[in-house]
Design a protein around this motif. Structure first.
Motif, PDB file in Angstrom:
ATOM      1  N   TYR A  66      66.682 -94.079 -39.883  1.00  0.00           N
ATOM      2  CA  TYR A  66      67.995 -93.747 -40.429  1.00  0.00           C
ATOM      3  C   TYR A  66      68.677 -94.994 -40.998  1.00  0.00           C
ATOM      4  CZ  TYR A  66      72.881 -92.324 -40.668  1.00  0.00           C
ATOM      5  OH  TYR A  66      74.160 -92.085 -41.102  1.00  0.00           O
ATOM      6  N   GLU A  67      68.587 -96.091 -40.247  1.00  0.00           N
ATOM      7  CA  GLU A  67      69.203 -97.339 -40.701  1.00  0.00           C
ATOM      8  C   GLU A  67      68.563 -97.831 -41.994  1.00  0.00           C
ATOM      9  OE1 GLU A  67      68.785 -99.923 -37.371  1.00  0.00           O
ATOM     10  OE2 GLU A  67      70.570 -99.173 -36.349  1.00  0.00           O
ATOM     11  N   GLN A  68      67.223 -97.731 -42.056  1.00  0.00           N
ATOM     12  CA  GLN A  68      66.511 -98.177 -43.247  1.00  0.00           C
ATOM     13  C   GLN A  68      66.938 -97.355 -44.465  1.00  0.00           C
ATOM     14  OE1 GLN A  68      63.769-100.385 -43.717  1.00  0.00           O
ATOM     15  NE2 GLN A  68      63.373-101.071 -41.653  1.00  0.00           N
ATOM     16  N   VAL A  69      66.979 -96.054 -44.303  1.00  0.00           N
ATOM     17  CA  VAL A  69      67.337 -95.176 -45.419  1.00  0.00           C
ATOM     18  C   VAL A  69      68.779 -95.429 -45.848  1.00  0.00           C
ATOM     19  CG1 VAL A  69      67.716 -92.776 -46.124  1.00  0.00           C
ATOM     20  CG2 VAL A  69      65.670 -93.394 -44.828  1.00  0.00           C
ATOM     21  N   THR A  70      69.687 -95.542 -44.869  1.00  0.00           N
ATOM     22  CA  THR A  70      71.107 -95.752 -45.168  1.00  0.00           C
ATOM     23  C   THR A  70      71.326 -97.056 -45.924  1.00  0.00           C
ATOM     24  OG1 THR A  70      71.728 -94.550 -43.155  1.00  0.00           O
ATOM     25  CG2 THR A  70      73.411 -95.949 -44.159  1.00  0.00           C
ATOM     26  N   VAL A  71      70.709 -98.125 -45.449  1.00  0.00           N
ATOM     27  CA  VAL A  71      70.888 -99.435 -46.099  1.00  0.00           C
ATOM     28  C   VAL A  71      70.210 -99.449 -47.464  1.00  0.00           C
ATOM     29  CG1 VAL A  71      70.444-101.913 -45.922  1.00  0.00           C
ATOM     30  CG2 VAL A  71      71.162-100.634 -43.901  1.00  0.00           C
ATOM     31  N   SER A  72      69.062 -98.775 -47.589  1.00  0.00           N
ATOM     32  CA  SER A  72      68.383 -98.690 -48.883  1.00  0.00           C
ATOM     33  C   SER A  72      69.273 -98.018 -49.921  1.00  0.00           C
ATOM     34  CB  SER A  72      67.066 -97.925 -48.743  1.00  0.00           C
ATOM     35  OG  SER A  72      66.178 -98.597 -47.895  1.00  0.00           O
ATOM     36  N   LYS A  73      69.959 -96.946 -49.507  1.00  0.00           N
ATOM     37  CA  LYS A  73      70.887 -96.256 -50.413  1.00  0.00           C
ATOM     38  C   LYS A  73      72.058 -97.164 -50.771  1.00  0.00           C
ATOM     39  CE  LYS A  73      69.930 -91.483 -48.963  1.00  0.00           C
ATOM     40  NZ  LYS A  73      70.479 -90.291 -48.276  1.00  0.00           N
ATOM     41  N   LEU A  74      72.557 -97.909 -49.775  1.00  0.00           N
ATOM     42  CA  LEU A  74      73.661 -98.839 -50.008  1.00  0.00           C
ATOM     43  C   LEU A  74      73.275 -99.875 -51.060  1.00  0.00           C
ATOM     44  CD1 LEU A  74      76.380-100.260 -49.249  1.00  0.00           C
ATOM     45  CD2 LEU A  74      75.065-101.504 -47.516  1.00  0.00           C
TER      46      LEU A  74
END
Length: 312
Positions: free
Chosen positions: A46-54
């Motif tokens: 979840y953290e990886q996906v969220t930061v990637s989107k950011l």
């Protein structure tokens, strides 16, 4: 090169493939499969996906912004600013520790670095101020980044205002590429600083070949300098070494007055840290300088009135 991550689990095709790709990048494996028995750390995912989107949104919206931390001389005058990367999201300012590790994993680091450098260089061209930019070994040895940086310098004609801070590193296998970059940079009038100097490894022959202008003393030495005798001995050795070679020294991590006074009284040339100023946008620095200037005018006016009253 190409790295492929894929999933054979019908219920986890998308997230499984992403997780496999992430593991492939970490392990430098060409093809990685996500299987049923693979453990998927959902929080990490979840953290990886969220930061990637950011990161993607910030690049698209030009929300990668340069912050600047002043570097002062012994007289308290600002000599230069270190450029530091931030991401702006609404009213929030996000520091690199949150997004840079993931940016490197998903191959977005260069895009972030290019955006930061372009914005910083535009500002230098407008204001004619001295600015230092951090470069990693990977930046220096990457032909793509080398060419981009030098083209930007040429485009804005700002070589004499730029200092490149290159991190002292044990991996000097790319020494020839690094020395070639430094030589080309200096031809534009760019100055070179060895960052984190004294953090552990020092190949003095290699440093001499780079012909730097500054040694930036590592914060691990400075943070306990007032009380730690080993740190004091290292500082003395670095200052003497720099003095013999006619190099300037910069102490980072100046976090209180005692540390500032000790470094200032023991031969350090320039100073940087939160005690002196935290990183800000250049606009915020301008507002702060105006406030200080106005306070000084008020103080001068008050003194003049007091003196006039005394005469009357």
């Amino acid at each position: 090169y190409c790295i492929i991550g894929y999933s054979t689990v019908q219920s986890k095709l998308s997230e499984g493939a992403y997780y496999a790709l992430k593991k492939g990048l970490e392990r430098k494996e060409a093809i990685t499969e996500f299987k049923e028995e693979t453990t998927l750390n959902r929080i990490e995912f979840y953290e990886q996906v969220t930061v990637s989107k950011l990161i993607a949104e910030s690049l698209k919206s030009k929300n990668v912004v340069p912050f600047f931390q002043p570097i002062y001389d012994k007289d308290g005058k600002i000599r230069k600013y270190e450029t530091l990367m931030r991401i702006k999201r609404g009213n929030d300012i996000i520091t690199p520790g949150v997004f840079l590790p993931i940016a490197k994993k998903i191959n977005k680091y260069k895009e972030l670095e290019k955006e930061l450098i372009d914005q910083a260089f535009k500002l230098v061209a407008e204001r004619k101020i001295n600015v230092s930019v951090n470069l990693s070994v990977s930046d220096v040895v990457s032909s793509e980044m080398r060419n981009f940086i030098l083209e930007e310098i040429q485009k804005y004609d700002i070589g004499k205002y730029i200092i490149f801070e290159i991190v002292e590193d044990e991996d000097i296998t790319q020494a020839d590429a690094m020395l070639d970059f430094v030589k080309k940079a200096k031809a534009y009038g760019i100055r070179i600083a060895i960052d984190d100097f004294g953090s552990g490894f020092s190949n003095f022959t290699h440093i001499l070949k780079m012909n730097p202008d500054y040694l930036k003393i590592d914060g691990s030495i400075i943070k306990d300098i007032v009380s730690d005798e080993r740190s004091q001995a290292m500082l003395k050795a670095i200052v003497n070494f720099a003095s013999e070679l006619k190099l300037k020294t910069i102490a980072e991590f100046i976090h209180n007055k005692e540390t500032y006074d000790y470094c200032r009284n023991n031969g350090v040339d320039e100073f940087q840290g939160f005690f002196l100023s935290e990183p800000k946008t250049m606009q915020n620095h301008d507002e702060y300088e105006k406030m200080i200037e106005n306070q000084k005018k008020v103080e001068d006016l008050t003194k003049a009135i007091t003196n006039l009253s005394a005469v009357c």
